[in-house]
Design a protein around this motif. Structure first.
Motif, PDB file in Angstrom:
ATOM      1  N   UNK A  45      26.833  -5.585 -22.484  1.00 33.80           N
ATOM      2  CA  UNK A  45      26.405  -6.261 -23.710  1.00 33.80           C
ATOM      3  C   UNK A  45      24.936  -6.025 -24.036  1.00 33.80           C
ATOM      4  N   UNK A  46      24.173  -5.459 -23.101  1.00 35.53           N
ATOM      5  CA  UNK A  46      22.728  -5.326 -23.258  1.00 35.53           C
ATOM      6  C   UNK A  46      22.344  -4.091 -24.067  1.00 35.53           C
ATOM      7  N   UNK A  47      21.155  -4.146 -24.648  1.00 39.83           N
ATOM      8  CA  UNK A  47      20.570  -2.984 -25.313  1.00 39.83           C
ATOM      9  C   UNK A  47      19.673  -2.204 -24.355  1.00 39.83           C
ATOM     10  N   UNK A  48      19.022  -2.935 -23.453  1.00 40.08           N
ATOM     11  CA  UNK A  48      18.130  -2.341 -22.456  1.00 40.08           C
ATOM     12  C   UNK A  48      18.551  -2.838 -21.084  1.00 40.08           C
ATOM     13  N   UNK A  49      18.669  -1.932 -20.129  1.00 36.47           N
ATOM     14  CA  UNK A  49      19.067  -2.286 -18.771  1.00 36.47           C
ATOM     15  C   UNK A  49      17.929  -1.918 -17.826  1.00 36.47           C
ATOM     16  N   UNK A  50      17.455  -2.887 -17.055  1.00 38.49           N
ATOM     17  CA  UNK A  50      16.344  -2.656 -16.135  1.00 38.49           C
ATOM     18  C   UNK A  50      16.824  -2.901 -14.710  1.00 38.49           C
ATOM     19  N   UNK A  51      16.627  -1.915 -13.850  1.00 39.01           N
ATOM     20  CA  UNK A  51      17.022  -2.004 -12.444  1.00 39.01           C
ATOM     21  C   UNK A  51      15.774  -2.244 -11.610  1.00 39.01           C
ATOM     22  N   UNK A  52      15.765  -3.303 -10.828  1.00 35.84           N
ATOM     23  CA  UNK A  52      14.604  -3.598  -9.998  1.00 35.84           C
ATOM     24  C   UNK A  52      14.724  -2.903  -8.647  1.00 35.84           C
ATOM     25  N   UNK A  53      13.620  -2.896  -7.899  1.00 31.18           N
ATOM     26  CA  UNK A  53      13.600  -2.255  -6.600  1.00 31.18           C
ATOM     27  C   UNK A  53      14.379  -3.043  -5.564  1.00 31.18           C
ATOM     28  N   UNK A  54      14.780  -2.349  -4.510  1.00 33.64           N
ATOM     29  CA  UNK A  54      15.559  -2.977  -3.447  1.00 33.64           C
ATOM     30  C   UNK A  54      15.358  -2.208  -2.160  1.00 33.64           C
ATOM     31  N   UNK A  55      15.473  -2.906  -1.038  1.00 35.08           N
ATOM     32  CA  UNK A  55      15.391  -2.221   0.257  1.00 35.08           C
ATOM     33  C   UNK A  55      16.682  -1.458   0.544  1.00 35.08           C
ATOM     34  N   UNK A  66      28.482   2.539 -11.568  1.00 36.40           N
ATOM     35  CA  UNK A  66      29.398   2.725 -12.696  1.00 36.40           C
ATOM     36  C   UNK A  66      28.859   2.034 -13.944  1.00 36.40           C
ATOM     37  N   UNK A  67      28.287   0.838 -13.774  1.00 39.48           N
ATOM     38  CA  UNK A  67      27.737   0.102 -14.913  1.00 39.48           C
ATOM     39  C   UNK A  67      26.551   0.851 -15.518  1.00 39.48           C
ATOM     40  N   UNK A  68      25.717   1.430 -14.652  1.00 37.69           N
ATOM     41  CA  UNK A  68      24.575   2.198 -15.148  1.00 37.69           C
ATOM     42  C   UNK A  68      25.034   3.435 -15.909  1.00 37.69           C
ATOM     43  N   UNK A  69      26.059   4.102 -15.393  1.00 39.80           N
ATOM     44  CA  UNK A  69      26.573   5.291 -16.097  1.00 39.80           C
ATOM     45  C   UNK A  69      27.141   4.911 -17.454  1.00 39.80           C
ATOM     46  N   UNK A  70      27.870   3.805 -17.507  1.00 36.23           N
ATOM     47  CA  UNK A  70      28.428   3.365 -18.795  1.00 36.23           C
ATOM     48  C   UNK A  70      27.313   3.051 -19.788  1.00 36.23           C
ATOM     49  N   UNK A  71      26.281   2.393 -19.309  1.00 30.48           N
ATOM     50  CA  UNK A  71      25.172   2.041 -20.189  1.00 30.48           C
ATOM     51  C   UNK A  71      24.503   3.290 -20.752  1.00 30.48           C
ATOM     52  N   UNK A  72      24.285   4.259 -19.884  1.00 30.53           N
ATOM     53  CA  UNK A  72      23.634   5.494 -20.322  1.00 30.53           C
ATOM     54  C   UNK A  72      24.518   6.262 -21.291  1.00 30.53           C
ATOM     55  N   UNK A  73      25.785   6.362 -20.984  1.00 36.40           N
ATOM     56  CA  UNK A  73      26.711   7.077 -21.871  1.00 36.40           C
ATOM     57  C   UNK A  73      26.822   6.409 -23.235  1.00 36.40           C
ATOM     58  N   UNK A  74      26.593   5.090 -23.263  1.00 38.56           N
ATOM     59  CA  UNK A  74      26.655   4.363 -24.527  1.00 38.56           C
ATOM     60  C   UNK A  74      25.347   4.445 -25.316  1.00 38.56           C
ATOM     61  N   UNK A  75      24.364   5.158 -24.761  1.00 35.93           N
ATOM     62  CA  UNK A  75      23.099   5.332 -25.472  1.00 35.93           C
ATOM     63  C   UNK A  75      22.116   4.201 -25.282  1.00 35.93           C
ATOM     64  N   UNK A  76      22.361   3.331 -24.303  1.00 33.11           N
ATOM     65  CA  UNK A  76      21.439   2.227 -24.064  1.00 33.11           C
ATOM     66  C   UNK A  76      20.175   2.742 -23.387  1.00 33.11           C
ATOM     67  N   UNK A 126       8.597   8.049 -19.261  1.00 27.59           N
ATOM     68  CA  UNK A 126       9.718   7.924 -20.186  1.00 27.59           C
ATOM     69  C   UNK A 126      10.227   9.318 -20.491  1.00 27.59           C
ATOM     70  N   UNK A 127      11.500   9.555 -20.236  1.00 26.65           N
ATOM     71  CA  UNK A 127      12.148  10.828 -20.541  1.00 26.65           C
ATOM     72  C   UNK A 127      13.378  10.487 -21.373  1.00 26.65           C
ATOM     73  N   UNK A 128      13.230  10.585 -22.676  1.00 24.58           N
ATOM     74  CA  UNK A 128      14.300  10.134 -23.567  1.00 24.58           C
ATOM     75  C   UNK A 128      14.451   8.632 -23.490  1.00 24.58           C
ATOM     76  N   UNK A 129      15.682   8.169 -23.298  1.00 24.78           N
ATOM     77  CA  UNK A 129      15.904   6.725 -23.205  1.00 24.78           C
ATOM     78  C   UNK A 129      16.038   6.267 -21.755  1.00 24.78           C
ATOM     79  N   UNK A 130      15.520   7.079 -20.819  1.00 25.28           N
ATOM     80  CA  UNK A 130      15.494   6.704 -19.410  1.00 25.28           C
ATOM     81  C   UNK A 130      14.041   6.595 -18.964  1.00 25.28           C
ATOM     82  N   UNK A 131      13.684   5.434 -18.385  1.00 27.28           N
ATOM     83  CA  UNK A 131      12.311   5.184 -17.983  1.00 27.28           C
ATOM     84  C   UNK A 131      12.273   4.776 -16.516  1.00 27.28           C
TER      85      UNK A 131
END
Length: 299
Positions: A45-55, A66-76, A126-131
């Motif tokens: 449902x989001x327009x922008x998806x931000x992934x935080x750091x993790x160990x 899978x969720x990240x791939x769907x978001x990217x494929x949808x142009x988010x 920033x490289x396109x819509x991926x930051x």
């Protein structure tokens, strides 16, 4: 912290939600526990998806990838903070792209993802819509960059003041510098930078800056790199483009006056530098940022 402070015409600039594959109480690396109420349906449902750091950089839940791939494929718009870049890379979103991550993990990242153009010495990319951003503090810079992209430099710098952060910084600035906090012994160039900011409309040179700082050009350049991560002329150009953006957003000055007042001299120079930074002409930039904009929701 940053996105939640954005208001435009009395309304929230972003609706921020935190999600995880299995909602509930999430343990952190310390003794703190965090309750996350939302599942990965919020990513869709989001327009922008931000992934935080993790160990956990190797054992990644496939549902997240899978969720990240769907978001990217949808142009988010998809972004990472700190080691969150490892997740974007494992999802295949960084192949052939420029990216950055926390400097202490660059060797590990390069070994795992040789197809990514890793830039280890910058704050964010920033490289396109991926930051992607470097360490946690650089995540603030990335979020301020998002605000500036959506709502303009004036709004981004107002938010920076609210969260007691540095004004919007260029992504190409170094992740860390030799003197993060200049010594309080009268040798900092802060007074010279403040002096220059009042004279951006003048044709300042390195000689002018060195004369004000009462130092040699060689020492001036070394100190500028140490305190800002930029050369004197790079810093001046960044400040001038910032000034031009602010004037385009907040005034109706004609383009020749915007160029003169910001120190960019001519409309052609103004256009060249603004297109290089934002991808927009001055006219398009003014039209976009004198109206409420934004990508809306963030997850």
């Amino acid at each position: 912290m940053v996105l939640g402070e954005v208001t435009v015409d009395g309304r929230a600039g972003y609706h921020v939600e935190v999600c995880t594959p299995t909602p509930g109480v999430i343990a952190t690396s310390g003794s703190l526990q965090v309750t996350v109420p939302h599942g990965l349906d919020r990513v869709d449902a989001a327009d922008t998806v931000i992934v935080t750091g993790s160990s956990a950089r190797d054992d990644v839940d496939p549902r997240v990838l899978a969720a990240l791939r769907r978001a990217h494929e949808a142009g988010k718009r998809v972004a990472s903070i700190c080691t969150g870049a490892f997740l974007l890379a494992r999802a295949g979103l960084l192949d052939g792209r420029s990216a950055t991550t926390y400097w202490a993990r660059t060797g590990e990242f390069r070994s795992a993802f040789p197809d990514v153009d890793l830039r280890p010495d910058v704050l964010y990319v920033q490289d396109g819509n991926v930051l992607s951003s470097a360490g946690l503090s650089a995540g603030i810079d990335l979020c301020l960059h998002l605000v500036r992209s959506d709502y303009g430099a004036a709004t981004a710098n107002a938010v920076a003041r609210l969260v007691v952060a540095a004004p919007v910084r260029p992504g190409g600035q170094a992740q860390f510098v030799k003197t993060p906090v200049p010594p309080d012994d009268g040798t900092s160039l802060a007074p010279t930078r403040a002096w220059a900011l009042e004279r951006l409309h003048e044709p300042l040179t390195r000689d002018d800056l060195a004369a004000h700082a009462r130092t040699s050009i060689r020492t001036l350049t070394r100190k500028f790199h140490a305190e800002t991560g930029l050369s004197p002329l790079q810093w001046l150009l960044h400040q001038r483009v910032d000034r031009a953006q602010s004037l385009l957003e907040t005034t109706t000055l004609p383009m020749p006056e915007v160029a003169r007042s910001s120190g960019l001299a001519t409309p052609d120079s103004l256009r060249q530098h603004l297109v290089r930074r934002t991808g927009m002409t001055p006219t398009a930039y003014r039209a976009a940022f004198t109206q409420a904009g934004g990508w809306g929701t963030g997850t």
